[in-house]
Write a protein that holds these residues in place. Structure first.
Motif, PDB file in Angstrom:
ATOM      1  N   GLY A  83       0.801  -1.209   0.000  1.00  0.00           N
ATOM      2  CA  GLY A  83       0.000   0.000   0.000  1.00  0.00           C
ATOM      3  C   GLY A  83       0.839   1.265   0.000  1.00  0.00           C
ATOM      4  O   GLY A  83       2.035   1.253   0.285  1.00  0.00           O
ATOM      5  N   TRP A  84       0.178   2.372  -0.343  1.00  0.00           N
ATOM      6  CA  TRP A  84       0.902   3.624  -0.532  1.00  0.00           C
ATOM      7  C   TRP A  84       1.535   4.127   0.760  1.00  0.00           C
ATOM      8  O   TRP A  84       2.651   4.657   0.742  1.00  0.00           O
ATOM      9  N   ARG A  85       0.849   3.952   1.889  1.00  0.00           N
ATOM     10  CA  ARG A  85       1.382   4.511   3.129  1.00  0.00           C
ATOM     11  C   ARG A  85       2.670   3.806   3.549  1.00  0.00           C
ATOM     12  O   ARG A  85       3.657   4.444   3.930  1.00  0.00           O
ATOM     13  N   GLU A  86       2.688   2.484   3.482  1.00  0.00           N
ATOM     14  CA  GLU A  86       3.892   1.741   3.844  1.00  0.00           C
ATOM     15  C   GLU A  86       5.020   2.009   2.859  1.00  0.00           C
ATOM     16  O   GLU A  86       6.191   2.106   3.246  1.00  0.00           O
ATOM     17  N   ALA A  87       4.677   2.156   1.576  1.00  0.00           N
ATOM     18  CA  ALA A  87       5.707   2.443   0.578  1.00  0.00           C
ATOM     19  C   ALA A  87       6.341   3.804   0.821  1.00  0.00           C
ATOM     20  O   ALA A  87       7.565   3.963   0.743  1.00  0.00           O
ATOM     21  N   LEU A  88       5.528   4.799   1.145  1.00  0.00           N
ATOM     22  CA  LEU A  88       6.065   6.139   1.395  1.00  0.00           C
ATOM     23  C   LEU A  88       6.856   6.184   2.698  1.00  0.00           C
ATOM     24  O   LEU A  88       7.882   6.872   2.783  1.00  0.00           O
ATOM     25  N   ARG A  89       6.399   5.450   3.701  1.00  0.00           N
ATOM     26  CA  ARG A  89       7.167   5.390   4.949  1.00  0.00           C
ATOM     27  C   ARG A  89       8.528   4.729   4.698  1.00  0.00           C
ATOM     28  O   ARG A  89       9.564   5.193   5.186  1.00  0.00           O
ATOM     29  N   SER A  90       8.517   3.650   3.925  1.00  0.00           N
ATOM     30  CA  SER A  90       9.766   2.966   3.598  1.00  0.00           C
ATOM     31  C   SER A  90      10.680   3.858   2.775  1.00  0.00           C
ATOM     32  O   SER A  90      11.897   3.913   3.000  1.00  0.00           O
ATOM     33  N   LEU A  91      10.107   4.599   1.820  1.00  0.00           N
ATOM     34  CA  LEU A  91      10.887   5.542   1.027  1.00  0.00           C
ATOM     35  C   LEU A  91      11.581   6.557   1.930  1.00  0.00           C
ATOM     36  O   LEU A  91      12.780   6.823   1.792  1.00  0.00           O
ATOM     37  N   ALA A  92      10.832   7.115   2.857  1.00  0.00           N
ATOM     38  CA  ALA A  92      11.387   8.133   3.751  1.00  0.00           C
ATOM     39  C   ALA A  92      12.497   7.558   4.629  1.00  0.00           C
ATOM     40  O   ALA A  92      13.570   8.163   4.774  1.00  0.00           O
ATOM     41  N   GLU A  93      12.253   6.405   5.213  1.00  0.00           N
ATOM     42  CA  GLU A  93      13.224   5.844   6.151  1.00  0.00           C
ATOM     43  C   GLU A  93      14.490   5.361   5.448  1.00  0.00           C
ATOM     44  O   GLU A  93      15.599   5.555   5.961  1.00  0.00           O
ATOM     45  N   THR A  94      14.349   4.745   4.267  1.00  0.00           N
ATOM     46  CA  THR A  94      15.549   4.278   3.568  1.00  0.00           C
ATOM     47  C   THR A  94      16.340   5.446   2.988  1.00  0.00           C
ATOM     48  O   THR A  94      17.577   5.378   2.892  1.00  0.00           O
ATOM     49  N   THR A  95      15.654   6.524   2.608  1.00  0.00           N
ATOM     50  CA  THR A  95      16.364   7.719   2.158  1.00  0.00           C
ATOM     51  C   THR A  95      17.172   8.313   3.304  1.00  0.00           C
ATOM     52  O   THR A  95      18.342   8.687   3.142  1.00  0.00           O
ATOM     53  N   ARG A  96      16.567   8.402   4.474  1.00  0.00           N
ATOM     54  CA  ARG A  96      17.276   8.953   5.641  1.00  0.00           C
ATOM     55  C   ARG A  96      18.499   8.102   5.980  1.00  0.00           C
ATOM     56  O   ARG A  96      19.581   8.632   6.272  1.00  0.00           O
ATOM     57  N   LYS A  97      18.358   6.786   5.934  1.00  0.00           N
ATOM     58  CA  LYS A  97      19.493   5.919   6.233  1.00  0.00           C
ATOM     59  C   LYS A  97      20.610   6.113   5.213  1.00  0.00           C
ATOM     60  O   LYS A  97      21.796   6.101   5.566  1.00  0.00           O
ATOM     61  N   ALA A  98      20.239   6.286   3.939  1.00  0.00           N
ATOM     62  CA  ALA A  98      21.250   6.506   2.909  1.00  0.00           C
ATOM     63  C   ALA A  98      22.004   7.809   3.162  1.00  0.00           C
ATOM     64  O   ALA A  98      23.229   7.867   3.002  1.00  0.00           O
ATOM     65  N   VAL A  99      21.294   8.852   3.576  1.00  0.00           N
ATOM     66  CA  VAL A  99      21.952  10.125   3.878  1.00  0.00           C
ATOM     67  C   VAL A  99      22.882   9.978   5.076  1.00  0.00           C
ATOM     68  O   VAL A  99      23.981  10.545   5.090  1.00  0.00           O
ATOM     69  N   HIS A 100      22.487   9.211   6.075  1.00  0.00           N
ATOM     70  CA  HIS A 100      23.345   9.013   7.241  1.00  0.00           C
ATOM     71  C   HIS A 100      24.613   8.228   6.870  1.00  0.00           C
ATOM     72  O   HIS A 100      25.667   8.450   7.460  1.00  0.00           O
ATOM     73  N   ARG A 101      24.498   7.335   5.884  1.00  0.00           N
ATOM     74  CA  ARG A 101      25.692   6.607   5.433  1.00  0.00           C
ATOM     75  C   ARG A 101      26.581   7.493   4.561  1.00  0.00           C
ATOM     76  O   ARG A 101      27.806   7.335   4.562  1.00  0.00           O
ATOM     77  N   HIS A 102      25.959   8.386   3.820  1.00  0.00           N
ATOM     78  CA  HIS A 102      26.683   9.225   2.862  1.00  0.00           C
ATOM     79  C   HIS A 102      26.286  10.679   3.126  1.00  0.00           C
ATOM     80  O   HIS A 102      25.402  11.217   2.453  1.00  0.00           O
ATOM     81  N   GLU A 103      26.945  11.301   4.062  1.00  0.00           N
ATOM     82  CA  GLU A 103      26.552  12.644   4.504  1.00  0.00           C
ATOM     83  C   GLU A 103      26.503  13.636   3.348  1.00  0.00           C
ATOM     84  O   GLU A 103      25.640  14.522   3.309  1.00  0.00           O
ATOM     85  N   TRP A 104      27.399  13.530   2.400  1.00  0.00           N
ATOM     86  CA  TRP A 104      27.443  14.433   1.247  1.00  0.00           C
ATOM     87  C   TRP A 104      26.179  14.371   0.407  1.00  0.00           C
ATOM     88  O   TRP A 104      25.837  15.326  -0.306  1.00  0.00           O
ATOM     89  N   PHE A 105      25.465  13.256   0.475  1.00  0.00           N
ATOM     90  CA  PHE A 105      24.239  13.075  -0.313  1.00  0.00           C
ATOM     91  C   PHE A 105      23.191  14.120   0.061  1.00  0.00           C
ATOM     92  O   PHE A 105      22.375  14.512  -0.780  1.00  0.00           O
ATOM     93  N   ALA A 106      23.226  14.586   1.307  1.00  0.00           N
ATOM     94  CA  ALA A 106      22.272  15.605   1.744  1.00  0.00           C
ATOM     95  C   ALA A 106      22.410  16.887   0.936  1.00  0.00           C
ATOM     96  O   ALA A 106      21.431  17.625   0.763  1.00  0.00           O
ATOM     97  N   ASP A 107      23.604  17.176   0.437  1.00  0.00           N
ATOM     98  CA  ASP A 107      23.837  18.400  -0.323  1.00  0.00           C
ATOM     99  C   ASP A 107      23.385  18.279  -1.776  1.00  0.00           C
ATOM    100  O   ASP A 107      23.207  19.297  -2.456  1.00  0.00           O
ATOM    101  N   LEU A 108      23.202  17.068  -2.260  1.00  0.00           N
ATOM    102  CA  LEU A 108      22.884  16.863  -3.672  1.00  0.00           C
ATOM    103  C   LEU A 108      21.454  16.385  -3.897  1.00  0.00           C
ATOM    104  O   LEU A 108      20.914  16.552  -4.995  1.00  0.00           O
TER     105      LEU A 108
END
Length: 230
Positions: A83-108
């Protein structure tokens, strides 16, 4: 021809075989260690122990290299759930984790539309999960969640950088500026702010992110429900 479609040069024998994947991986390792200022074609070539001119057969400009780096990180963002809600929650959380692994990604992140294969796959996965949502709402909904995530993670990274620059963690900062705030609150000019600081529950970064995300998702659900009524 865009970089993702342009053929790579024919492989050359060791000691220094190259590929776009190796070049991008080396650039990401440099950026993870020392920030974007550590990334240039010359520095990437040095890390790979080849001459800078070897890279130009694979990547023509630094901008192409940045596009490839960003797309590689998009490959770590894998929305899932039913469903859309779980997909969007997963999108948000995995994006945040990626930024925490790659701090420079936040700038791009959040700049011009990302059209690399991993970014397109990420977009396809999210929009496929929006199947029950009106087609005119799907992109605005995803954009709203992206906007929340980008703002939230950029603030988190800014706080990380401030800690490194000042040498003060959150507790040290509070000890340093706490007496000043007490004096300001004692004037009676900031009663609402004083109440929140003294009486409200103080959430950590994870809790703050998740609560804000639920606010956004709740609002989206109300809008979707309203528009789906006969």
């Amino acid at each position: 021809m865009v970089v993702w479609e342009r053929p790579e040069p024919s492989s050359r024998p060791v000691p220094a075989p190259l590929s776009r994947e190796r070049i991008v991986r080396a650039a990401i390792e440099l950026a993870d260690a020392d920030g974007m200022e550590a990334v240039s074609l010359r520095k990437v070539a040095a890390a790979l122990e080849v001459g800078p001119m070897r890279l130009y057969g694979y990547i023509e400009t630094k901008e192409e290299l940045l596009d490839l780096m960003v797309d590689a990180v998009h490959g770590e963002i894998r929305p899932g759930g039913d469903g859309w809600r779980e997909a969007l929650r997963s999108l948000a959380e995995t994006t945040r984790k990626a930024v925490h692994r790659h701090e420079w990604f936040a700038d791009l992140i959040g700049g011009r539309p990302q059209l690399g294969p991993h970014a397109l796959a990420r977009g396809e996965a999210v929009l496929a999960a929006m199947g029950g949502v009106d087609v005119d709402l799907a992109m605005p909904v995803v954009t709203a969640v992206d906007a929340y995530v980008i703002g939230a993670v950029r603030r988190e990274i800014a706080e990380r950088r401030a800690e490194r620059a000042t040498g003060m963690d959150k507790e040290q900062w509070q000890r340093t500026f706490g007496p000043y705030l007490k004096r300001k609150f004692a004037t009676g000019r900031f009663p609402a702010l004083s109440t929140v600081v003294h009486d409200a529950v103080h959430l950590d970064a994870d809790e703050t992110f998740r609560m804000g995300l639920e606010f956004v998702l709740d609002g989206i659900e109300v809008r979707i429900s309203r528009d789906s009524r006969p």
